[in-house]
Design an enzyme around this catalytic site. Structure first.
Site, PDB file in Angstrom:
ATOM      1  N   GLN A   1       7.648  42.541  -4.411  1.00  0.00           N
ATOM      2  CA  GLN A   1       7.673  41.224  -4.674  1.00  0.00           C
ATOM      3  C   GLN A   1       7.484  40.842  -6.543  1.00  0.00           C
ATOM      4  O   GLN A   1       8.945  41.042  -7.001  1.00  0.00           O
ATOM      5  CB  GLN A   1       7.064  39.635  -4.107  1.00  0.00           C
ATOM      6  CG  GLN A   1       7.660  39.293  -3.558  1.00  0.00           C
ATOM      7  CD  GLN A   1       7.260  38.213  -2.851  1.00  0.00           C
ATOM      8  OE1 GLN A   1       6.243  37.430  -3.343  1.00  0.00           O
ATOM      9  NE2 GLN A   1       7.915  37.728  -1.662  1.00  0.00           N
TER      10      GLN A   1
ATOM     11  N   GLY B   1       9.069  32.436  -1.604  1.00  0.00           N
ATOM     12  CA  GLY B   1       8.156  33.297  -2.515  1.00  0.00           C
ATOM     13  C   GLY B   1       9.206  34.439  -2.721  1.00  0.00           C
ATOM     14  O   GLY B   1       8.933  34.206  -4.055  1.00  0.00           O
TER      15      GLY B   1
ATOM     16  N   ARG C   1       1.457  27.940  -4.021  1.00  0.00           N
ATOM     17  CA  ARG C   1       0.943  29.696  -4.471  1.00  0.00           C
ATOM     18  C   ARG C   1       0.961  30.624  -6.175  1.00  0.00           C
ATOM     19  O   ARG C   1       1.945  29.869  -6.544  1.00  0.00           O
ATOM     20  CB  ARG C   1       2.492  30.533  -3.651  1.00  0.00           C
ATOM     21  CG  ARG C   1       2.558  30.567  -2.540  1.00  0.00           C
ATOM     22  CD  ARG C   1       3.506  30.581  -1.201  1.00  0.00           C
ATOM     23  NE  ARG C   1       3.005  32.693  -1.488  1.00  0.00           N
ATOM     24  CZ  ARG C   1       4.259  33.069  -0.454  1.00  0.00           C
ATOM     25  NH1 ARG C   1       5.223  32.488  -0.068  1.00  0.00           N
ATOM     26  NH2 ARG C   1       3.748  34.619  -0.466  1.00  0.00           N
TER      27      ARG C   1
ATOM     28  N   ASP D   1       2.746  41.233   6.253  1.00  0.00           N
ATOM     29  CA  ASP D   1       3.630  39.614   7.320  1.00  0.00           C
ATOM     30  C   ASP D   1       3.369  39.689   8.927  1.00  0.00           C
ATOM     31  O   ASP D   1       3.642  38.865   9.864  1.00  0.00           O
ATOM     32  CB  ASP D   1       5.290  39.535   6.925  1.00  0.00           C
ATOM     33  CG  ASP D   1       5.751  39.433   5.276  1.00  0.00           C
ATOM     34  OD1 ASP D   1       4.570  39.081   4.560  1.00  0.00           O
ATOM     35  OD2 ASP D   1       7.012  40.124   5.674  1.00  0.00           O
TER      36      ASP D   1
ATOM     37  N   LYS E   1      -0.056  33.609   0.973  1.00  0.00           N
ATOM     38  CA  LYS E   1       1.472  34.129   1.525  1.00  0.00           C
ATOM     39  C   LYS E   1       1.525  32.738   2.092  1.00  0.00           C
ATOM     40  O   LYS E   1       1.176  32.018   1.107  1.00  0.00           O
ATOM     41  CB  LYS E   1       0.955  34.667   2.861  1.00  0.00           C
ATOM     42  CG  LYS E   1       0.436  35.987   3.261  1.00  0.00           C
ATOM     43  CD  LYS E   1       2.020  36.533   1.942  1.00  0.00           C
ATOM     44  CE  LYS E   1       1.678  38.332   2.353  1.00  0.00           C
ATOM     45  NZ  LYS E   1       2.610  39.151   1.041  1.00  0.00           N
TER      46      LYS E   1
ATOM     47  N   ARG F   1      -3.104  32.890   5.846  1.00  0.00           N
ATOM     48  CA  ARG F   1      -2.972  33.577   6.896  1.00  0.00           C
ATOM     49  C   ARG F   1      -4.315  33.890   7.388  1.00  0.00           C
ATOM     50  O   ARG F   1      -5.075  34.096   8.408  1.00  0.00           O
ATOM     51  CB  ARG F   1      -1.720  34.551   6.647  1.00  0.00           C
ATOM     52  CG  ARG F   1      -0.553  33.888   6.490  1.00  0.00           C
ATOM     53  CD  ARG F   1       0.650  34.894   7.120  1.00  0.00           C
ATOM     54  NE  ARG F   1       1.885  34.071   7.310  1.00  0.00           N
ATOM     55  CZ  ARG F   1       2.761  34.613   6.217  1.00  0.00           C
ATOM     56  NH1 ARG F   1       2.758  36.264   6.580  1.00  0.00           N
ATOM     57  NH2 ARG F   1       3.545  33.886   6.676  1.00  0.00           N
TER      58      ARG F   1
ATOM     59  N   SER G   1       2.567  44.664  -4.226  1.00  0.00           N
ATOM     60  CA  SER G   1       3.516  43.970  -3.961  1.00  0.00           C
ATOM     61  C   SER G   1       5.305  44.038  -4.170  1.00  0.00           C
ATOM     62  O   SER G   1       4.938  44.510  -5.304  1.00  0.00           O
ATOM     63  CB  SER G   1       2.623  41.794  -4.386  1.00  0.00           C
ATOM     64  OG  SER G   1       3.829  41.347  -4.992  1.00  0.00           O
TER      65      SER G   1
ATOM     66  N   LYS H   1      15.507  39.906   6.511  1.00  0.00           N
ATOM     67  CA  LYS H   1      15.198  38.435   5.618  1.00  0.00           C
ATOM     68  C   LYS H   1      14.512  39.402   4.073  1.00  0.00           C
ATOM     69  O   LYS H   1      15.518  39.354   3.101  1.00  0.00           O
ATOM     70  CB  LYS H   1      13.987  37.725   5.427  1.00  0.00           C
ATOM     71  CG  LYS H   1      13.554  36.564   4.352  1.00  0.00           C
ATOM     72  CD  LYS H   1      13.046  35.454   5.058  1.00  0.00           C
ATOM     73  CE  LYS H   1      11.972  35.318   5.158  1.00  0.00           C
ATOM     74  NZ  LYS H   1      10.829  35.039   4.093  1.00  0.00           N
ATOM     75  N   SER H   2      14.242  40.300   3.734  1.00  0.00           N
ATOM     76  CA  SER H   2      13.876  41.058   2.505  1.00  0.00           C
ATOM     77  C   SER H   2      15.152  41.413   1.633  1.00  0.00           C
ATOM     78  O   SER H   2      15.672  41.653   0.751  1.00  0.00           O
ATOM     79  CB  SER H   2      13.396  41.796   2.223  1.00  0.00           C
ATOM     80  OG  SER H   2      11.510  42.004   2.625  1.00  0.00           O
TER      81      SER H   2
HETATM   82  C1  S3P Z   1       8.602  40.783   0.609  1.00  0.00           C
HETATM   83  C2  S3P Z   1       7.563  41.161   0.036  1.00  0.00           C
HETATM   84  C3  S3P Z   1       5.952  40.953   0.727  1.00  0.00           C
HETATM   85  C4  S3P Z   1       6.339  40.310   1.798  1.00  0.00           C
HETATM   86  C5  S3P Z   1       7.421  39.099   1.832  1.00  0.00           C
HETATM   87  C6  S3P Z   1       8.811  39.728   1.788  1.00  0.00           C
HETATM   88  C7  S3P Z   1       9.830  41.095  -0.018  1.00  0.00           C
HETATM   89  O1  S3P Z   1       4.969  39.727  -0.017  1.00  0.00           O
HETATM   90  O2  S3P Z   1       4.867  39.228   2.290  1.00  0.00           O
HETATM   91  O3  S3P Z   1       7.616  38.594   3.314  1.00  0.00           O
HETATM   92  O4  S3P Z   1      10.586  41.282   0.392  1.00  0.00           O
HETATM   93  O5  S3P Z   1       9.712  41.933  -1.556  1.00  0.00           O
HETATM   94  P1  S3P Z   1       4.289  40.300  -1.415  1.00  0.00           P
HETATM   95  O6  S3P Z   1       4.757  41.282  -2.504  1.00  0.00           O
HETATM   96  O7  S3P Z   1       3.728  39.578  -1.382  1.00  0.00           O
HETATM   97  O8  S3P Z   1       4.077  41.349  -0.260  1.00  0.00           O
END
Ligand code: S3P
Length: 447
Positions: free
Chosen positions: A177, A102, A130, A328, A355, A359, A175, A29-30
């Site tokens: 993200q 997110g 969130r 995750d 999340k 969670r 993070s 997914k990422s």
């Molecule tokens: C992700 C980072 C993680 C993860 C999310 C995907 C990403 O979140 O939990 O499912 O693709 O960069 P955080 O950056 O909030 O830890």
């Protein structure tokens, strides 16, 4: 989607047969989100194979299209993208709805901050709860303006700038993200953008930027962690991308196979980036019979085939510093710990509260509601293993959270009595063929 009466419940019954077979889980997914965003920002045409076509990733595709990039699906998982070039995205004519995702909302905010037009981002009931302060605070320093609801929640309006200032930021929370949002803003800022992370988080953004020809400097910090630097404005050169199988999706299958007696499964082409595979290491410490074959590198990311067999698992202590590499996977690891022989302690899980759902609380409720003894001490969860005798018989509220829903389904598969899962619709956000694959292995879900 809302958390409403159209919910699709599941009664997950104890497995009657071992799980057996060879499967491939959907694309990571990422990496899928990033491949669409980066290809849309590149100059030229990119070809992607193995893309996850879950709802979350499709929201990213829709947003990039709304800003003028040409994204075409050719066949399953195969996409062709004509990029717009950095700085050349167009103002979207409508609100960008990121659904449950997110990653889409936060990474796109970085891109939008350094493009001089107006946009509005929103999401579903889960995403609108969130926190966005974690990206608004640093990204505001570019000169972009952010306006949102009380508590810095979506919907959020962004007035981006074509003259973004480069950011320098030390992450207060681990993070990927937030790190990625800052680096993405830096692509169209004039000068050096840097991010320091005290604990390393997934580095797909850095890997993929390099793949698209960007000079990304990564230096270890003397006190641990790293500093990542890029100097903008940059040009991304279109590239082909092969997306590996998602290790976070593979983790559900691994746990199910480890716990259902007599199981033996091979999961092919799973991504093995070490910043993602903390759960595999922890399951190995718990005693899972897991072998990795055919290790290879594709598109700058390591992958391999995982062979897993039913195993006797022991309780484990997972230290806080491991959490980012398996952030995750805690919902499904909690099921493994509930089944294991002995007590497990998962430490430093503060981030789990923000999340797709809270969670932290929901893992505790899922297990307690099914007869497992769980204690909470500050940010730690302590689970008393049942040595294979999870009572089950409870109902799990999944709060629009795909990973809780899949974990609860596995809880039902390995408990003594069926577990009712209140809503399985959100599984489509990350693992659209979850039930099809599990049933192919013999799980016998009747959804
Ligand atoms: C992700 C980072 C993680 C993860 C999310 C995907 C990403 O979140 O939990 O499912 O693709 O960069 P955080 O950056 O909030 O830890």
């Amino acid at each position: 989607m809302t958390n409403s009466s159209s919910a699709q419940p599941l009664i997950a019954k104890p497995a009657k047969h071992p799980l057996k077979g060879r499967i491939k889980v959907p694309g990571d997914k990422s990496i899928s989100h990033r491949s669409l965003m980066f290809a849309a920002l590149a100059t030229g045409e990119s070809h992607i194979t193995g893309l996850l076509e879950g709802e979350d990733v499709l929201q990213t595709a829709a947003a990039m299209r709304a800003m003028g990039a040409d994204l075409q699906k050719i066949s399953e998982g195969e996409w062709h993208i004509k990029g717009k070039g950095i700085g050349h995205l167009q103002e979207p004519t409508d609100i960008l709805n990121m659904g449950n995702s997110g990653t889409s909302a936060r990474l796109l905010s970085g891109i939008l901050a350094s493009h001089g037009f107006f946009s509005v981002i929103t999401g579903d009931d889960s995403l609108r709860k969130r926190p966005m302060a974690r990206i608004i605070k640093p990204l505001s320093e570019t000169g972009a303006q952010f306006f949102c609801r009380e508590g810095q929640r979506l919907p959020m309006a962004i007035m981006g700038t074509d003259r973004a200032k480069p950011l320098g930021y030390r992450l207060p929370v681990a993070s990927a993200q937030v790190k990625s949002a800052i680096l993405l803003a830096g692509l169209n800022a004039c000068g050096t953008t840097w991010v320091e992370e005290p604990i390393a988080t997934r580095d797909h953004t850095e890997n993929m930027l390099r793949h698209f020809g960007v000079d990304v400097e990564v230096k270890p910090l003397p006190e641990g962690g790293k500093r990542i630097e890029i100097t903008g404005p940059v040009t991304l050169q279109a590239k082909d991308i092969i997306v590996p199988g998602d290790p976070s999706s593979a983790a559900f299958i691994l746990v199910a196979c480890a716990l259902v007696s007599g199981s033996e499964v091979c999961i092919e082409a799973v991504g093995l980036n070490p910043l993602r595979t903390g759960s595999f290491d922890m399951l190995q410490k718990m005693g899972i019979d897991l072998k990795i074959e055919n290790r290879r590198i594709e598109g700058g990311e390591p992958l391999g085939d995982i062979l897993v067999k039913a195993s006797h698992l022991k309780g484990i202590e997972i230290p806080a510093h491991v959490a980012p590499s398996m952030i995750d996977e805690f919902p499904v690891l909690s099921v493994a710990a509930a089944y294991a022989d002995g007590t497990s302690r998962f430490c430093g899980l503060e981030e789990l509260r923000v999340k797709e759902s809270d969670r932290f609380t929901n893992i505790v409720e899922m297990l307690r509601g099914n007869g497992v003894s769980v204690q909470v001490e500050q940010d730690d969860i302590i689970i008393t293993g049942t040595n294979g005798l999870i009572p089950g018989g409870g109902k799990v509220s999944t709060h629009m959270d795909h990973r809780l829903a899949m974990s609860a389904s596995i809880l039902g598969l390995v408990a003594q009595k069926s577990v009712t899962v209140d809503d399985i619709r959100f599984i489509k956000t990350s693992f659209p063929n979850y039930f099809a694959l599990m049933n192919q292995l013999g799980a016998g879900f009747n959804q």
